[in-house]
Design a protein around this motif. Sequence first.
Motif, PDB file in Angstrom:
ATOM      1  N   VAL A 112      12.584  -2.544 -23.214  1.00 58.16           N
ATOM      2  CA  VAL A 112      11.388  -2.195 -23.667  1.00 58.16           C
ATOM      3  C   VAL A 112      11.728  -0.890 -24.897  1.00 58.16           C
ATOM      4  O   VAL A 112      12.263   0.185 -24.348  1.00 58.16           O
ATOM      5  N   ALA A 113      11.017  -0.956 -25.978  1.00 54.74           N
ATOM      6  CA  ALA A 113      11.307   0.100 -27.071  1.00 54.74           C
ATOM      7  C   ALA A 113       9.785   0.199 -27.571  1.00 54.74           C
ATOM      8  O   ALA A 113       9.053  -0.573 -27.678  1.00 54.74           O
ATOM      9  N   CYS A 114       9.764   1.432 -28.331  1.00 56.17           N
ATOM     10  CA  CYS A 114       8.182   1.541 -28.868  1.00 56.17           C
ATOM     11  C   CYS A 114       8.075   2.346 -30.220  1.00 56.17           C
ATOM     12  O   CYS A 114       9.354   2.991 -30.274  1.00 56.17           O
ATOM     13  N   GLY A 115       7.458   2.349 -30.899  1.00 54.50           N
ATOM     14  CA  GLY A 115       6.959   3.460 -31.965  1.00 54.50           C
ATOM     15  C   GLY A 115       6.318   4.719 -31.411  1.00 54.50           C
ATOM     16  O   GLY A 115       6.602   4.790 -30.269  1.00 54.50           O
ATOM     17  N   GLN A 116       5.802   5.130 -32.520  1.00 56.52           N
ATOM     18  CA  GLN A 116       5.154   6.565 -31.934  1.00 56.52           C
ATOM     19  C   GLN A 116       3.923   6.602 -32.406  1.00 56.52           C
ATOM     20  O   GLN A 116       3.553   6.723 -33.497  1.00 56.52           O
ATOM     21  N   PHE A 117       3.094   6.526 -31.221  1.00 60.26           N
ATOM     22  CA  PHE A 117       1.574   6.854 -31.465  1.00 60.26           C
ATOM     23  C   PHE A 117       1.182   7.849 -32.309  1.00 60.26           C
ATOM     24  O   PHE A 117       1.392   8.787 -32.206  1.00 60.26           O
ATOM     25  N   GLY A 118       0.472   7.252 -33.290  1.00 61.86           N
ATOM     26  CA  GLY A 118      -0.372   8.356 -34.481  1.00 61.86           C
ATOM     27  C   GLY A 118       0.388   8.485 -35.503  1.00 61.86           C
ATOM     28  O   GLY A 118       0.258   9.266 -36.435  1.00 61.86           O
ATOM     29  N   ALA A 119       1.625   8.088 -35.326  1.00 66.97           N
ATOM     30  CA  ALA A 119       2.751   8.603 -36.494  1.00 66.97           C
ATOM     31  C   ALA A 119       2.767   7.500 -37.659  1.00 66.97           C
ATOM     32  O   ALA A 119       2.142   6.508 -37.850  1.00 66.97           O
ATOM     33  N   VAL A 154      11.632   0.504 -35.566  1.00 70.11           N
ATOM     34  CA  VAL A 154      10.598   1.320 -36.209  1.00 70.11           C
ATOM     35  C   VAL A 154      11.209   2.725 -36.450  1.00 70.11           C
ATOM     36  O   VAL A 154      11.769   3.253 -35.751  1.00 70.11           O
ATOM     37  N   ASP A 155      10.802   3.121 -37.629  1.00 66.02           N
ATOM     38  CA  ASP A 155      11.346   4.435 -38.109  1.00 66.02           C
ATOM     39  C   ASP A 155      10.164   5.359 -38.516  1.00 66.02           C
ATOM     40  O   ASP A 155       8.982   4.874 -38.834  1.00 66.02           O
ATOM     41  N   VAL A 156      10.338   6.415 -38.049  1.00 66.60           N
ATOM     42  CA  VAL A 156       9.622   7.616 -38.168  1.00 66.60           C
ATOM     43  C   VAL A 156      10.261   8.764 -39.036  1.00 66.60           C
ATOM     44  O   VAL A 156      11.418   9.459 -38.540  1.00 66.60           O
ATOM     45  N   ALA A 157       9.953   9.487 -40.205  1.00 67.87           N
ATOM     46  CA  ALA A 157      10.523  10.418 -40.853  1.00 67.87           C
ATOM     47  C   ALA A 157      11.971   9.919 -41.061  1.00 67.87           C
ATOM     48  O   ALA A 157      12.784  10.773 -40.827  1.00 67.87           O
ATOM     49  N   GLY A 158      12.262   8.734 -41.441  1.00 71.53           N
ATOM     50  CA  GLY A 158      13.334   8.280 -41.800  1.00 71.53           C
ATOM     51  C   GLY A 158      14.478   8.029 -40.448  1.00 71.53           C
ATOM     52  O   GLY A 158      15.537   7.635 -40.798  1.00 71.53           O
ATOM     53  N   GLU A 159      13.977   8.145 -39.415  1.00 73.58           N
ATOM     54  CA  GLU A 159      14.811   8.442 -38.128  1.00 73.58           C
ATOM     55  C   GLU A 159      14.091   7.010 -37.271  1.00 73.58           C
ATOM     56  O   GLU A 159      13.006   6.870 -37.002  1.00 73.58           O
ATOM     57  N   CYS A 160      15.101   6.276 -36.679  1.00 75.30           N
ATOM     58  CA  CYS A 160      14.729   5.168 -35.818  1.00 75.30           C
ATOM     59  C   CYS A 160      14.194   5.581 -34.487  1.00 75.30           C
ATOM     60  O   CYS A 160      15.088   6.419 -33.850  1.00 75.30           O
ATOM     61  N   VAL A 161      13.132   5.389 -34.043  1.00 78.25           N
ATOM     62  CA  VAL A 161      12.597   5.734 -32.625  1.00 78.25           C
ATOM     63  C   VAL A 161      12.537   4.520 -31.734  1.00 78.25           C
ATOM     64  O   VAL A 161      12.361   4.934 -30.704  1.00 78.25           O
ATOM     65  N   GLY A 162      12.691   3.345 -32.270  1.00 76.03           N
ATOM     66  CA  GLY A 162      12.628   2.360 -31.202  1.00 76.03           C
ATOM     67  C   GLY A 162      13.444   0.962 -32.040  1.00 76.03           C
ATOM     68  O   GLY A 162      12.970   0.673 -33.212  1.00 76.03           O
ATOM     69  N   ALA A 163      14.010   0.061 -31.488  1.00 74.45           N
ATOM     70  CA  ALA A 163      14.675  -0.810 -31.833  1.00 74.45           C
ATOM     71  C   ALA A 163      14.918  -1.858 -30.745  1.00 74.45           C
ATOM     72  O   ALA A 163      15.172  -1.595 -29.790  1.00 74.45           O
ATOM     73  N   ILE A 164      14.976  -3.197 -31.217  1.00 73.71           N
ATOM     74  CA  ILE A 164      15.404  -4.207 -30.340  1.00 73.71           C
ATOM     75  C   ILE A 164      16.165  -5.432 -31.188  1.00 73.71           C
ATOM     76  O   ILE A 164      15.864  -5.578 -32.390  1.00 73.71           O
ATOM     77  N   ALA A 165      17.114  -6.023 -30.215  1.00 73.33           N
ATOM     78  CA  ALA A 165      17.667  -7.333 -31.046  1.00 73.33           C
ATOM     79  C   ALA A 165      16.557  -8.455 -30.960  1.00 73.33           C
ATOM     80  O   ALA A 165      15.561  -8.219 -31.187  1.00 73.33           O
ATOM     81  N   GLY A 166      16.845  -9.466 -30.544  1.00 79.88           N
ATOM     82  CA  GLY A 166      16.024 -10.736 -30.374  1.00 79.88           C
ATOM     83  C   GLY A 166      14.918 -10.618 -29.544  1.00 79.88           C
ATOM     84  O   GLY A 166      15.217  -9.889 -28.514  1.00 79.88           O
ATOM     85  N   GLY A 167      13.616 -11.030 -29.457  1.00 79.88           N
ATOM     86  CA  GLY A 167      12.481 -10.767 -28.760  1.00 79.88           C
ATOM     87  C   GLY A 167      11.367 -10.842 -29.510  1.00 79.88           C
ATOM     88  O   GLY A 167      11.067 -11.621 -30.365  1.00 79.88           O
ATOM     89  N   LEU A 168      10.336  -9.959 -28.923  1.00 76.07           N
ATOM     90  CA  LEU A 168       9.182  -9.594 -29.341  1.00 76.07           C
ATOM     91  C   LEU A 168       8.686  -8.294 -30.029  1.00 76.07           C
ATOM     92  O   LEU A 168       9.080  -7.435 -29.400  1.00 76.07           O
ATOM     93  N   LEU A 169       8.340  -8.323 -31.242  1.00 74.54           N
ATOM     94  CA  LEU A 169       7.625  -7.088 -31.871  1.00 74.54           C
ATOM     95  C   LEU A 169       6.044  -7.276 -31.522  1.00 74.54           C
ATOM     96  O   LEU A 169       5.383  -8.526 -32.056  1.00 74.54           O
TER      97      LEU A 169
END
Length: 145
Positions: A120-127, A13-28
């Motif tokens: 566990v990684a995440c996006g940014q709420f509301g972004a 997940v990118d916000v304003a061109g920067e990665c805020v969360g990432a995973i290899a194999g798994g679940l999005l």
Amino acid sequence: MKALLQRVSQARVDVAGECVGAIAGGLLVLVGVEPQDTPASADKLLHKLLNYRVFNDAAGKMNLSLKDVAGGLLLVSQFTLAADTKSGLRPGFSTAATPALGAELFDYLLAQARHQHATVACGQFGADMQVHLINDGPVTFLLQT
């Protein structure tokens, strides 16, 4: 709560061109919160996410869970999952939780996930997020609590 679960070989997940969360194999997992949802709803959803058998075993059958394969979990808030799409050609959002409740329950879900699972990684709420994924299969399920 609603969750669109996608088995991925990688996601970020990118916000304003920067990665805020990432995973290899798994679940999005895209997560939509509804007004009637509670922490108990989030607990039930997390149990399903960690234990839902969507990964292939040695025989090629979906018999393994995220816990079994020690995969990554990328959680992304997505209020549009809770939209009312039953009539007309424009979604209605009165069926989605308020931003305050959505943030509270998403943060709770995230905290519980981090307590119970290693990656566990995440996006940014509301972004305004850009979600990149390689769907593995593709395998996609809509879960509801």
